[in-house]
Scaffold this motif. Sequence first.
Motif, PDB file in Angstrom:
ATOM      1  N   GLY A  19       5.535 -23.037 -30.393  1.00 54.89           N
ATOM      2  CA  GLY A  19       6.159 -23.684 -29.242  1.00 54.89           C
ATOM      3  C   GLY A  19       5.456 -23.354 -27.940  1.00 54.89           C
ATOM      4  N   GLY A  21       6.507 -22.136 -25.248  1.00 56.34           N
ATOM      5  CA  GLY A  21       6.935 -20.948 -24.530  1.00 56.34           C
ATOM      6  C   GLY A  21       6.486 -19.644 -25.151  1.00 56.34           C
ATOM      7  N   HIS A  80      15.539 -23.420 -33.428  1.00 54.76           N
ATOM      8  CA  HIS A  80      14.436 -23.606 -32.479  1.00 54.76           C
ATOM      9  C   HIS A  80      13.081 -23.272 -33.101  1.00 54.76           C
ATOM     10  CE1 HIS A  80      13.924 -19.237 -31.929  1.00 54.76           C
ATOM     11  NE2 HIS A  80      15.245 -19.147 -31.866  1.00 54.76           N
ATOM     12  N   ASP A  84      10.368 -20.326 -28.655  1.00 56.51           N
ATOM     13  CA  ASP A  84      11.454 -20.961 -27.913  1.00 56.51           C
ATOM     14  C   ASP A  84      12.739 -20.169 -28.139  1.00 56.51           C
ATOM     15  OD1 ASP A  84       9.781 -23.005 -27.013  1.00 56.51           O
ATOM     16  OD2 ASP A  84      10.197 -24.258 -28.771  1.00 56.51           O
ATOM     17  N   ASP A  87      18.183 -22.111 -25.672  1.00 59.27           N
ATOM     18  CA  ASP A  87      18.251 -22.846 -24.408  1.00 59.27           C
ATOM     19  C   ASP A  87      17.408 -24.115 -24.440  1.00 59.27           C
ATOM     20  OD1 ASP A  87      15.998 -21.130 -24.556  1.00 59.27           O
ATOM     21  OD2 ASP A  87      15.721 -21.204 -22.387  1.00 59.27           O
ATOM     22  N   LYS A  88      16.323 -24.100 -25.187  1.00 53.18           N
ATOM     23  CA  LYS A  88      15.453 -25.274 -25.294  1.00 53.18           C
ATOM     24  C   LYS A  88      16.183 -26.427 -25.980  1.00 53.18           C
ATOM     25  CE  LYS A  88      11.083 -26.948 -25.164  1.00 53.18           C
ATOM     26  NZ  LYS A  88      10.170 -26.948 -24.004  1.00 53.18           N
ATOM     27  N   TYR A 277       7.245 -31.921 -29.655  1.00 52.48           N
ATOM     28  CA  TYR A 277       8.660 -31.720 -29.306  1.00 52.48           C
ATOM     29  C   TYR A 277       9.412 -33.044 -29.385  1.00 52.48           C
ATOM     30  CZ  TYR A 277       8.133 -26.848 -27.968  1.00 52.48           C
ATOM     31  OH  TYR A 277       7.924 -25.499 -28.004  1.00 52.48           O
ATOM     32  N   VAL A 280      12.620 -33.586 -27.472  1.00 48.78           N
ATOM     33  CA  VAL A 280      12.443 -33.692 -26.022  1.00 48.78           C
ATOM     34  C   VAL A 280      11.794 -35.029 -25.659  1.00 48.78           C
ATOM     35  CG1 VAL A 280      11.285 -32.725 -23.984  1.00 48.78           C
ATOM     36  CG2 VAL A 280      12.275 -31.197 -25.702  1.00 48.78           C
TER      37      VAL A 280
END
Length: 304
Positions: A19, A21, A80, A84, A87-88, A277, A280
């Motif tokens: 991911g 992050g 997730h 990540d 919250d993602k 993603y 998203v």
Amino acid sequence: MPRKIKTTIVAALCCTVLGAGAAGCDGDAMENWDPLAPATRTADAAPISGTTKIDVAGRSVNVSCSGAPEKGRPVIILMHGGGDGLDKLAALQQSLSKQNRVCSYDRLGAGASDQPDGPQNFASTGKVLTGVLDRIAADSPVVLAGHSLGGLIAARYAPDHQDRVKGLVLMDATPPTMLADISKSIPESAKGPAAEVRTQNLAIFKGENPEKLVITDGKVRSAGNIPVEVIQHGKPYLAAVPEYGQRLEQAWTAGQRKWLALSSRSKLSTATNSGHYIYVDQPDAAVQAIERVTAQVARQAHGA
């Protein structure tokens, strides 16, 4: 090669596993990174609403639940990707919770959950998932919906827990043979950014990731005759890796097809306007797939 372009290319494949992050997988951090027993079911516990910490075998695990519980209907568990946290997944959870009971959680080493004591494997991360399900789903059927590494973990978990996992949605899940795929797609003789992608990802699979999870290849085992939807990305972002990008895209696509062996009721679709993603970039594709699987599980639970 301009530094900005270089870091983007090196991050491309790393993102598919851990991911955007992940430590060492984003921007300047990537440029400088050196890649060197569950609780019992508690059906009588009050349903969780919002985000809280629960105890799983002495470890603090951050969970979030929303939507009204309904007897006989499955609980959707969002998982997730690596790097990540729950919250993602907040927007996806909010959309789904309008008509469903939906929960998500941070795995050990992710988000606001405790750090793992040491290296993890699929068995140990599966025990944590079992403890989470004991608390937030109790005896309700479960639909696991995982992105990237979360999808891989869900697909490895389901065959051994057919008593409770009644549906799966894999959103651009890390393929079951990704370690071999990377090694074959990018040879050891590769140079430049492609060599960095290879080195970084092999290190990640050996456990050099936030969850300390050692990610091994394996055959796809049957999870029973359950509804499974596999969604793959449509934008070929892996092609950004010089010289070997097309090989990586082909390996990824082949890996998505391998997941169809999870069930005779598996279905593969492509989110044409999405990168990695999917939930998203093309949230409707994710929501609709999860709701379709959930509805099938609910009908089966009611004998329809």
